[in-house]
Write a protein that holds these residues in place. Structure first.
Motif, PDB file in Angstrom:
ATOM      1  N   TYR A  20       0.893  -1.204  -0.052  1.00 28.70           N
ATOM      2  CA  TYR A  20       0.071  -0.074  -0.022  1.00 28.70           C
ATOM      3  C   TYR A  20       1.083   1.251  -0.177  1.00 28.70           C
ATOM      4  N   PHE A  21       2.050   1.245   0.836  1.00 24.18           N
ATOM      5  CA  PHE A  21       2.736   2.265   0.916  1.00 24.18           C
ATOM      6  C   PHE A  21       4.203   2.468  -0.020  1.00 24.18           C
ATOM      7  N   ALA A  22       4.058   1.423  -1.033  1.00 22.37           N
ATOM      8  CA  ALA A  22       5.200   1.212  -1.721  1.00 22.37           C
ATOM      9  C   ALA A  22       5.828   2.595  -2.493  1.00 22.37           C
ATOM     10  N   ASP A  23       4.780   3.224  -3.034  1.00 21.56           N
ATOM     11  CA  ASP A  23       5.448   4.631  -3.648  1.00 21.56           C
ATOM     12  C   ASP A  23       5.919   5.536  -2.726  1.00 21.56           C
ATOM     13  N   PHE A  24       5.234   5.603  -1.698  1.00 26.69           N
ATOM     14  CA  PHE A  24       5.716   6.521  -0.671  1.00 26.69           C
ATOM     15  C   PHE A  24       7.316   6.012  -0.027  1.00 26.69           C
ATOM     16  N   ILE A  25       7.305   4.706   0.114  1.00 25.85           N
ATOM     17  CA  ILE A  25       8.594   4.130   0.820  1.00 25.85           C
ATOM     18  C   ILE A  25       9.885   4.399  -0.402  1.00 25.85           C
ATOM     19  N   GLU A  26       9.421   4.060  -1.567  1.00 22.73           N
ATOM     20  CA  GLU A  26      10.414   3.968  -2.604  1.00 22.73           C
ATOM     21  C   GLU A  26      10.754   5.508  -3.243  1.00 22.73           C
TER      22      GLU A  26
ATOM     23  N   GLN B  33       7.011  11.251  -0.150  1.00 25.04           N
ATOM     24  CA  GLN B  33       5.605  11.532   0.212  1.00 25.04           C
ATOM     25  C   GLN B  33       5.062  12.321  -1.089  1.00 25.04           C
ATOM     26  N   ASP B  34       5.652  13.225  -1.952  1.00 29.50           N
ATOM     27  CA  ASP B  34       5.037  13.859  -3.013  1.00 29.50           C
ATOM     28  C   ASP B  34       4.723  12.765  -4.054  1.00 29.50           C
ATOM     29  N   ALA B  35       5.642  11.906  -4.308  1.00 29.23           N
ATOM     30  CA  ALA B  35       5.329  11.019  -5.484  1.00 29.23           C
ATOM     31  C   ALA B  35       4.184  10.237  -5.006  1.00 29.23           C
ATOM     32  N   CYS B  36       3.906   9.811  -3.541  1.00 24.29           N
ATOM     33  CA  CYS B  36       2.811   9.162  -3.282  1.00 24.29           C
ATOM     34  C   CYS B  36       1.486   9.958  -3.462  1.00 24.29           C
ATOM     35  N   MET B  37       1.637  11.082  -3.083  1.00 20.87           N
ATOM     36  CA  MET B  37       0.363  12.120  -3.035  1.00 20.87           C
ATOM     37  C   MET B  37      -0.100  12.060  -4.606  1.00 20.87           C
ATOM     38  N   ARG B  38       1.038  12.360  -5.356  1.00 20.66           N
ATOM     39  CA  ARG B  38       0.774  12.423  -7.135  1.00 20.66           C
ATOM     40  C   ARG B  38       0.321  11.047  -7.684  1.00 20.66           C
ATOM     41  N   SER B  39       0.585   9.826  -7.016  1.00 16.49           N
ATOM     42  CA  SER B  39       0.276   8.715  -7.788  1.00 16.49           C
ATOM     43  C   SER B  39      -1.199   8.599  -7.332  1.00 16.49           C
ATOM     44  N   ARG B  40      -1.603   8.970  -6.479  1.00 12.95           N
ATOM     45  CA  ARG B  40      -3.005   8.533  -5.867  1.00 12.95           C
ATOM     46  C   ARG B  40      -4.058   9.833  -6.049  1.00 12.95           C
ATOM     47  N   LEU B  41      -3.639  10.722  -6.337  1.00 11.90           N
ATOM     48  CA  LEU B  41      -4.394  12.066  -6.533  1.00 11.90           C
ATOM     49  C   LEU B  41      -3.944  12.694  -8.007  1.00 11.90           C
ATOM     50  N   CYS B  42      -4.578  13.428  -8.647  1.00  8.65           N
ATOM     51  CA  CYS B  42      -4.285  14.081  -9.651  1.00  8.65           C
ATOM     52  C   CYS B  42      -3.226  15.143  -9.325  1.00  8.65           C
ATOM     53  N   ALA B  43      -2.456  15.718 -10.308  1.00  8.43           N
ATOM     54  CA  ALA B  43      -1.486  16.812  -9.914  1.00  8.43           C
ATOM     55  C   ALA B  43      -2.252  17.935  -9.271  1.00  8.43           C
ATOM     56  N   GLY B  44      -3.310  18.407  -9.874  1.00  6.04           N
ATOM     57  CA  GLY B  44      -3.971  19.781  -8.977  1.00  6.04           C
ATOM     58  C   GLY B  44      -4.224  19.267  -7.636  1.00  6.04           C
ATOM     59  N   HIS B  45      -5.005  18.144  -7.297  1.00  2.47           N
ATOM     60  CA  HIS B  45      -5.176  17.807  -6.127  1.00  2.47           C
ATOM     61  C   HIS B  45      -3.987  17.829  -5.047  1.00  2.47           C
ATOM     62  N   ALA B  46      -3.044  17.168  -5.649  1.00  2.00           N
ATOM     63  CA  ALA B  46      -1.699  16.922  -4.984  1.00  2.00           C
ATOM     64  C   ALA B  46      -1.279  18.454  -4.510  1.00  2.00           C
ATOM     65  N   ASP B  47      -1.272  19.514  -5.339  1.00  2.00           N
ATOM     66  CA  ASP B  47      -0.822  20.737  -5.234  1.00  2.00           C
ATOM     67  C   ASP B  47      -1.772  21.366  -4.268  1.00  2.00           C
ATOM     68  N   LEU B  48      -3.122  21.038  -4.178  1.00  2.00           N
ATOM     69  CA  LEU B  48      -4.190  21.775  -3.305  1.00  2.00           C
ATOM     70  C   LEU B  48      -3.894  21.073  -1.961  1.00  2.00           C
ATOM     71  N   ALA B  49      -3.386  19.952  -1.869  1.00  2.00           N
ATOM     72  CA  ALA B  49      -3.360  19.265  -0.494  1.00  2.00           C
ATOM     73  C   ALA B  49      -2.006  19.853  -0.016  1.00  2.00           C
ATOM     74  N   ASP B  50      -1.048  20.324  -0.765  1.00  2.00           N
ATOM     75  CA  ASP B  50       0.268  20.885  -0.432  1.00  2.00           C
ATOM     76  C   ASP B  50      -0.192  22.359   0.422  1.00  2.00           C
ATOM     77  N   LYS B  51      -1.011  22.822  -0.566  1.00  2.00           N
ATOM     78  CA  LYS B  51      -1.246  24.297  -0.064  1.00  2.00           C
ATOM     79  C   LYS B  51      -2.009  24.312   1.308  1.00  2.00           C
ATOM     80  N   ILE B  52      -3.069  23.101   1.455  1.00  2.00           N
ATOM     81  CA  ILE B  52      -3.637  23.300   2.634  1.00  2.00           C
ATOM     82  C   ILE B  52      -2.937  22.816   3.676  1.00  2.00           C
ATOM     83  N   ASN B  53      -1.751  21.954   3.502  1.00  2.00           N
ATOM     84  CA  ASN B  53      -0.898  21.689   4.676  1.00  2.00           C
ATOM     85  C   ASN B  53      -0.069  22.846   5.079  1.00  2.00           C
ATOM     86  N   ASP B  54       0.225  23.686   4.000  1.00  2.00           N
ATOM     87  CA  ASP B  54       1.018  24.839   4.303  1.00  2.00           C
ATOM     88  C   ASP B  54       0.137  25.852   5.356  1.00  2.00           C
ATOM     89  N   SER B  55      -1.109  25.942   4.981  1.00  2.00           N
ATOM     90  CA  SER B  55      -2.064  26.845   5.689  1.00  2.00           C
ATOM     91  C   SER B  55      -2.274  26.444   7.167  1.00  2.00           C
TER      92      SER B  55
END
Length: 206
Positions: free
Chosen positions: A137-143, A146-168
Motif C-alpha cells: 500500500y505504501f510502496a510509492d511512498f517508501i520508494e 511523500q510527494d510521489a505518493c500524493m501524485r500517484s493517488r491524486l491528480c496533480a491539481g489535487h496534490a498541489d491543493l493538498a500541499d497548499k492546505i498543509n502549508d495553511s
C-alpha cells in the motif's frame, strides 16, 4: 544463536485534556454514528469504547496509539511496520450483570483477568497486521517519497491543493501558538504536551 524479538504492549493513548482514551466509534452495523448524545443502546460507554454486540452485529472502532519517535519512526508506514497485532478484550454478557463489573474479568496482553467468571470470563480477540499488505500500500511512498505518493493517488491539481492546505495549517498553527504565548498560556500548553509525552515539542519551545 537465535535472537529473541523484543516486544512491548501499548494501550490506547489517553487524552490528558479529556482524561479519556483516544478512541471513537464511528460506525455500527454500517450506520454512521454522530456525537449526538442519543446514541443507540448498544453503545454502553462511548467514552471508553464499550459496545454490546448481538450475533451478526459489527462495530468500527478508531483507536489511537503512541507509536513513533519523530526520527526513525515518523511516518504512518514506519509506525505500522512496528506493530505485530492488536488485541481487543471482550466478554460474553448475560444482560444482567452491570457491564462495568466485567472490567476485572477482561484480560490484557500482559496478564490474565484479575478475577474469573468461568464460561462468562473475558477473552482477547487478536488481529495480526499484514506487513506485506502495508508495504504494498505504501510502496510509492517508501520508494519515492511523500510527494510521489500524493501524485500517484491524486491528480496533480489535487496534490498541489493538498500541499497548499498543509502549508495553511502550519501557518494557522504558528498563529495559534503566538496567540497562546501572547495570552500567557504557554506554561499550560507545555504542561499538557509533557502529559502527552511530547517532550520533543516541549524542547523546541525552550
Amino acid at each position: 544463536m537465535s535472537h529473541s524479538v523484543r516486544r512491548a504492549a501499548l494501550g490506547v493513548a489517553r487524552d490528558p485534556w479529556d482524561d479519556a482514551p483516544r478512541l471513537i466509534i464511528p460506525q455500527f452495523n454500517a450506520v454512521p454514528l454522530t456525537k449526538d448524545p442519543l446514541r443507540p443502546p448498544c453503545i454502553e460507554n462511548a467514552r471508553e469504547g464499550v459496545v454490546r454486540l448481538e450475533k451478526g452485529d459489527f462495530v468500527v472502532l478508531q483507536l489511537q496509539f503512541r507509536v513513533g519517535d519523530d526520527k526513525t519512526i515518523a511516518k504512518d508506514w514506519q509506525a505500522l511496520d512496528t506493530l505485530e497485532s492488536t488485541a481487543l478484550p471482550w466478554s460474553p454478557w448475560d444482560g444482567v450483570l452491570a457491564p462495568a463489573s466485567l472490567d476485572r474479568a477482561l484480560p490484557t496482553v500482559e496478564s490474565a483477568p484479575a478475577i474469573s467468571f468461568g464460561p462468562m470470563g473475558g477473552r482477547s480477540l487478536r488481529a495480526p497486521f499484514d506487513h506485506d499488505a502495508i508495504h504494498r500500500y505504501f510502496a510509492d511512498f517508501i520508494e519515492h517519497g511523500q510527494d510521489a505518493c500524493m501524485r500517484s493517488r491524486l491528480c496533480a491539481g489535487h496534490a498541489d491543493l493538498a500541499d497548499k492546505i498543509n502549508d495553511s495549517v502550519l501557518t494557522m498553527g504558528d498563529k495559534l501558538l503566538k496567540r497562546i504565548a501572547d495570552d500567557g498560556g504557554m506554561h499550560l500548553l507545555l504542561e499538557r504536551l509533557r502529559e502527552c509525552g511530547r517532550h520533543d515539542i516541549v524542547a523546541k519551545f525552550q
